[in-house]
Design a protein around this motif. Structure first.
Motif, short mmCIF file in Angstrom:
data_model
loop_
_atom_site.label_atom_id
_atom_site.label_comp_id
_atom_site.label_asym_id
_atom_site.label_seq_id
_atom_site.Cartn_x
_atom_site.Cartn_y
_atom_site.Cartn_z
N ILE A 15 0.84 -1.21 0.00
CA ILE A 15 0.00 0.00 0.00
C ILE A 15 0.87 1.26 0.00
CG2 ILE A 15 -1.63 1.33 1.41
CD1 ILE A 15 -2.95 -1.42 2.14
N ILE A 16 1.89 1.29 0.85
CA ILE A 16 2.78 2.45 0.88
C ILE A 16 3.43 2.65 -0.49
CG2 ILE A 16 4.95 3.34 1.85
CD1 ILE A 16 4.09 1.87 4.51
N SER A 17 3.81 1.55 -1.10
CA SER A 17 4.47 1.59 -2.40
C SER A 17 3.60 2.24 -3.47
CB SER A 17 4.82 0.15 -2.80
OG SER A 17 5.62 0.16 -3.92
N ARG A 18 2.29 1.99 -3.41
CA ARG A 18 1.41 2.58 -4.43
C ARG A 18 1.42 4.10 -4.35
NH1 ARG A 18 -3.65 -1.03 -6.13
NH2 ARG A 18 -2.69 -3.09 -5.98
N PHE A 19 1.41 4.64 -3.13
CA PHE A 19 1.43 6.10 -2.99
C PHE A 19 2.79 6.67 -3.37
CE2 PHE A 19 -2.07 4.78 -0.18
CZ PHE A 19 -3.08 5.56 -0.70
N GLU A 20 3.85 5.97 -3.01
CA GLU A 20 5.20 6.41 -3.40
C GLU A 20 5.33 6.43 -4.92
OE1 GLU A 20 7.75 3.53 -1.26
OE2 GLU A 20 8.82 5.30 -0.57
N LYS A 21 4.90 5.36 -5.56
CA LYS A 21 5.04 5.25 -7.02
C LYS A 21 4.24 6.32 -7.74
CE LYS A 21 5.70 0.25 -7.24
NZ LYS A 21 4.93 -0.99 -7.45
N LYS A 22 3.10 6.69 -7.16
CA LYS A 22 2.26 7.73 -7.78
C LYS A 22 2.99 9.07 -7.80
CE LYS A 22 -1.72 9.69 -9.03
NZ LYS A 22 -2.21 9.52 -10.41
N GLY A 23 3.88 9.28 -6.81
CA GLY A 23 4.61 10.55 -6.73
C GLY A 23 4.20 11.40 -5.55
#
Ligand code: DAT
Ligand code: MG
Length: 144
Positions: A15-23
């Motif tokens: 879940i954290i990764s999805r927000f990081e990847k979004k920018g």
């Protein structure tokens, strides 16, 4: 906020990764065992609903991960990434659409407006000393 089922199922990183990847930029993050009063205050607008007691039990049933994400239109964007409240109606590709099947186990909470976000940050975080003021070095590659 990653709910207790998201933590127990091992989805913190995903879940954290999805927000990081979004920018989006993480300005605060902590694990937390929710006191009952905090859960009840958080969901006070739903206090007349028949599921309110179960909802508060669930939020207090294990650690959560409280997060503050910053970015353009972040509240609306995060809600789109999270998906509809009922995971059976959340689009594939959204967090709930990909990781959940029941409304009472929908793995993540997201503020529904800037005003709610401000209220919830004040409720879940202990003040400005728990929030960070910094810029990502990749900012010029994410923001024009
Ligand atoms: P959201 O979490 O998408 O903002 P909400 O604010 O309407 O949705 O409700 C908060 C939480 O309450 C939701 O994530 C899961 C629970 N909930 C909502 N509607 C429910 C229902 N009909 N039955 C059981 N739980 C429900
Ligand atoms: Mg809500």
């Amino acid at each position: 906020m990653i709910k207790p089922d998201g933590v127990q199922r091992g989805y913190m990183g995903e879940i954290i990764s999805r927000f990081e990847k979004k920018g989006m930029v993480c300005k605060g993050l902590k694990t937390f065992m929710t006191p009952r009063e905090v859960a009840e205050e958080h969901y006070k607008d739903l206090s007349s609903k028949p599921f309110f007691g179960d909802l508060c039990d669930y939020i207090c049933s294990g650690p959560v991960v409280c997060m503050v994400w910053e970015g353009p239109g972040v509240v609306k964007s995060a809600r789109l990434m999270i998906g509809a409240t009922n995971p059976l109606e959340s689009a594939p590709g959204t967090i709930r659409g990909d990781l959940a099947v029941e409304v009472g186990r929908n793995v993540i909470h997201g503020s529904d407006s800037v005003e709610s976000a401000e209220r919830e940050i004040a409720l879940w975080f202990g003040g400005d000393d728990e929030l960070l003021d910094y810029e990502m070095c990749i900012k010029p590659w994410v923001r024009e």
